[in-house]
Design a protein around this motif. Structure first.
Motif, mmCIF file in Angstrom:
data_model
loop_
_atom_site.group_PDB
_atom_site.id
_atom_site.type_symbol
_atom_site.label_atom_id
_atom_site.label_comp_id
_atom_site.label_asym_id
_atom_site.label_seq_id
_atom_site.Cartn_x
_atom_site.Cartn_y
_atom_site.Cartn_z
ATOM 1 N N MET A 130 -32.489 -12.251 19.436
ATOM 2 C CA MET A 130 -31.166 -11.622 19.020
ATOM 3 C C MET A 130 -30.976 -11.857 17.638
ATOM 4 S SD MET A 130 -29.002 -12.922 22.441
ATOM 5 C CE MET A 130 -27.732 -11.881 22.210
ATOM 6 N N GLY A 131 -31.573 -12.772 16.862
ATOM 7 C CA GLY A 131 -31.306 -12.826 15.426
ATOM 8 C C GLY A 131 -30.349 -14.193 15.180
ATOM 9 N N ALA A 132 -29.981 -14.902 16.126
ATOM 10 C CA ALA A 132 -29.172 -15.853 15.875
ATOM 11 C C ALA A 132 -29.645 -16.847 14.663
ATOM 12 C CB ALA A 132 -29.215 -16.867 17.313
ATOM 13 N N LYS A 133 -28.469 -17.388 13.724
ATOM 14 C CA LYS A 133 -28.668 -18.113 12.804
ATOM 15 C C LYS A 133 -27.797 -19.418 12.695
ATOM 16 C CE LYS A 133 -29.507 -14.100 9.887
ATOM 17 N NZ LYS A 133 -29.034 -13.229 8.957
ATOM 18 N N VAL A 134 -28.510 -20.390 12.219
ATOM 19 C CA VAL A 134 -27.841 -21.716 12.050
ATOM 20 C C VAL A 134 -26.567 -21.610 11.079
ATOM 21 C CG1 VAL A 134 -27.931 -24.254 11.675
ATOM 22 C CG2 VAL A 134 -30.008 -22.941 12.515
ATOM 23 N N PRO A 135 -25.519 -22.054 11.607
ATOM 24 C CA PRO A 135 -24.279 -22.025 10.641
ATOM 25 C C PRO A 135 -24.514 -23.220 9.413
ATOM 26 C CG PRO A 135 -23.501 -22.208 12.972
ATOM 27 C CD PRO A 135 -25.006 -22.546 12.997
ATOM 28 N N ASN A 136 -23.586 -22.994 8.529
ATOM 29 C CA ASN A 136 -23.677 -23.826 7.416
ATOM 30 C C ASN A 136 -23.548 -25.522 7.751
ATOM 31 O OD1 ASN A 136 -20.882 -24.450 6.947
ATOM 32 N ND2 ASN A 136 -20.598 -22.365 6.051
ATOM 33 N N ALA A 137 -23.766 -26.388 7.108
ATOM 34 C CA ALA A 137 -23.226 -27.650 7.381
ATOM 35 C C ALA A 137 -21.987 -27.970 7.614
ATOM 36 C CB ALA A 137 -23.819 -28.606 6.225
ATOM 37 N N LEU A 138 -21.049 -27.545 6.918
ATOM 38 C CA LEU A 138 -19.510 -27.539 6.987
ATOM 39 C C LEU A 138 -19.397 -27.020 8.690
ATOM 40 C CD1 LEU A 138 -16.919 -28.771 6.019
ATOM 41 C CD2 LEU A 138 -16.366 -26.761 5.116
ATOM 42 N N ALA A 139 -19.647 -25.774 8.932
ATOM 43 C CA ALA A 139 -19.198 -25.354 10.171
ATOM 44 C C ALA A 139 -19.671 -26.033 11.135
ATOM 45 C CB ALA A 139 -19.879 -24.086 10.408
ATOM 46 N N LEU A 140 -21.132 -26.781 11.110
ATOM 47 C CA LEU A 140 -21.789 -27.637 12.216
ATOM 48 C C LEU A 140 -21.200 -28.804 12.232
ATOM 49 C CD1 LEU A 140 -25.426 -27.069 11.514
ATOM 50 C CD2 LEU A 140 -24.230 -26.241 13.441
ATOM 51 N N SER A 142 -17.639 -29.261 11.713
ATOM 52 C CA SER A 142 -16.436 -28.944 12.414
ATOM 53 C C SER A 142 -16.893 -28.960 13.856
ATOM 54 C CB SER A 142 -15.933 -27.636 11.759
ATOM 55 O OG SER A 142 -15.707 -28.222 10.429
ATOM 56 N N CYS A 143 -17.829 -28.214 14.346
ATOM 57 C CA CYS A 143 -18.040 -27.933 15.752
ATOM 58 C C CYS A 143 -18.294 -29.125 16.334
ATOM 59 C CB CYS A 143 -19.476 -27.089 15.862
ATOM 60 S SG CYS A 143 -19.015 -25.192 15.448
ATOM 61 N N LEU A 144 -19.144 -30.246 15.568
ATOM 62 C CA LEU A 144 -19.341 -31.352 16.071
ATOM 63 C C LEU A 144 -18.157 -32.200 16.350
ATOM 64 C CD1 LEU A 144 -22.636 -32.491 14.161
ATOM 65 C CD2 LEU A 144 -22.475 -32.387 16.606
ATOM 66 N N GLU A 145 -17.276 -32.211 15.613
ATOM 67 C CA GLU A 145 -15.951 -32.978 15.666
ATOM 68 C C GLU A 145 -15.074 -32.075 16.994
ATOM 69 O OE1 GLU A 145 -14.288 -32.239 11.971
ATOM 70 O OE2 GLU A 145 -14.907 -33.912 10.960
ATOM 71 N N GLY A 146 -15.175 -30.939 17.098
ATOM 72 C CA GLY A 146 -14.697 -30.333 18.183
ATOM 73 C C GLY A 146 -14.935 -30.679 19.734
ATOM 74 N N LEU A 147 -16.470 -30.882 19.691
ATOM 75 C CA LEU A 147 -17.299 -31.393 20.518
ATOM 76 C C LEU A 147 -16.684 -32.888 20.998
ATOM 77 C CD1 LEU A 147 -20.676 -29.659 20.556
ATOM 78 C CD2 LEU A 147 -18.830 -29.400 22.359
ATOM 79 N N ALA A 148 -16.799 -33.707 19.991
ATOM 80 C CA ALA A 148 -16.321 -35.092 20.116
ATOM 81 C C ALA A 148 -14.875 -35.311 20.887
ATOM 82 C CB ALA A 148 -16.575 -35.960 18.974
ATOM 83 N N GLU A 149 -14.099 -34.294 20.393
ATOM 84 C CA GLU A 149 -12.629 -34.328 20.728
ATOM 85 C C GLU A 149 -12.849 -34.217 22.361
ATOM 86 O OE1 GLU A 149 -9.921 -32.239 18.649
ATOM 87 O OE2 GLU A 149 -10.493 -33.187 16.742
ATOM 88 N N TRP A 150 -13.485 -32.961 22.721
ATOM 89 C CA TRP A 150 -13.502 -32.830 24.197
ATOM 90 C C TRP A 150 -14.149 -33.783 25.043
ATOM 91 C CZ3 TRP A 150 -18.067 -30.703 26.874
ATOM 92 C CH2 TRP A 150 -18.196 -30.170 27.875
ATOM 93 N N ARG A 151 -15.359 -34.655 24.314
ATOM 94 C CA ARG A 151 -15.812 -35.382 25.167
ATOM 95 C C ARG A 151 -14.929 -36.720 25.301
ATOM 96 N NH1 ARG A 151 -19.588 -36.898 21.477
ATOM 97 N NH2 ARG A 151 -18.518 -38.692 20.947
ATOM 98 N N ASP A 152 -14.238 -37.123 24.424
ATOM 99 C CA ASP A 152 -13.019 -38.058 24.519
ATOM 100 C C ASP A 152 -12.071 -37.871 25.578
ATOM 101 O OD1 ASP A 152 -14.670 -39.391 22.404
ATOM 102 O OD2 ASP A 152 -13.019 -39.062 20.854
ATOM 103 N N ALA A 153 -11.687 -36.557 25.478
ATOM 104 C CA ALA A 153 -10.801 -36.249 26.599
ATOM 105 C C ALA A 153 -11.216 -36.132 27.971
ATOM 106 C CB ALA A 153 -10.214 -34.538 26.186
ATOM 107 N N LEU A 154 -12.824 -35.742 28.176
ATOM 108 C CA LEU A 154 -13.411 -35.998 29.514
ATOM 109 C C LEU A 154 -13.377 -37.310 29.727
ATOM 110 C CD1 LEU A 154 -16.322 -33.362 29.232
ATOM 111 C CD2 LEU A 154 -14.169 -33.404 30.549
#
Length: 187
Positions: A130-140, A142-154
């Motif tokens: 599909m032509g998927a591309k890895v986001p830049n480091a800052l975006a990654l 930020s995504c990791l931080e969002g997932l960590a918050e979700w994991r903590d909530a879970l």
């Protein structure tokens, strides 16, 4: 009782009434009207198979979300999601790459499209095709931080569920003992 089989797909045939109900459900819960031309940010639409598929995707994108809408889960499966991301955050190809990394969220990855191109149809291609591309480091990050918050909530939610389960098990055992004593006195 035998079920009718659709000769083309070898699947159980769907009744006209079921198809009518599906059409009524989708008409009632359709995606909001398209975003006005010239508005900031990129609006994407996609489908998910299950309600619980939404949370990791929404958590991962939380830093970039301007607006989020999802339909109620349809009794026949999928829900539609519409998300507008803040300007200069993620491209379609980067969103595809991110969705591909979430376990068993392939329907979201295979259906995500810019709002104006969205059909809801699955592409059945893998992320690379599909032509998927890895986001830049800052975006990654930020995504990791969002997932960590979700994991903590879970985790907090899981702790509450375990605590409630223990309390209910104790109450259940006490109630059984009381009822056994009461029944014993009755006879």
């Amino acid at each position: 009782m035998t079920k009718a089989i659709d000769a083309t797909s070898n699947q159980p045939a769907v009744s006209d009434l079921t198809l009518q109900r599906q059409d009524e459900f989708y008409a009632e819960h359709r995606l909001p009207e398209p975003t006005a031309a010239g508005t900031e940010g990129r609006t994407y639409c996609f489908r998910v198979e299950f309600q619980h598929d939404i949370w990791p995707l929404k958590s991962m994108l939380s830093w970039a979300i301007e607006k989020w809408w999802s339909s109620p889960m349809c009794p026949w499966g999928d829900a539609d999601v519409k998300v507008t991301l803040k300007p200069n955050t993620l491209t379609l190809e980067e969103v595809q790459w991110l969705f591909d990394k979430v376990g068993d969220c392939h329907v979201a990855m295979q259906t995500v499209a810019l709002e104006m191109n969205y059909t809801g149809d699955r592409s059945y291609l893998d992320a690379d095709e599909m032509g998927a591309k890895v986001p830049n480091a800052l975006a990654l990050k930020s995504c990791l931080e969002g997932l960590a918050e979700w994991r903590d909530a879970l985790s907090a939610s899981d702790d509450r569920a375990i605590g409630a389960e223990i309390e209910l098990e104790l109450a259940f055992e006490e109630q059984l003992a009381l009822e056994a004593t009461y029944d014993g006195e009755k006879h």
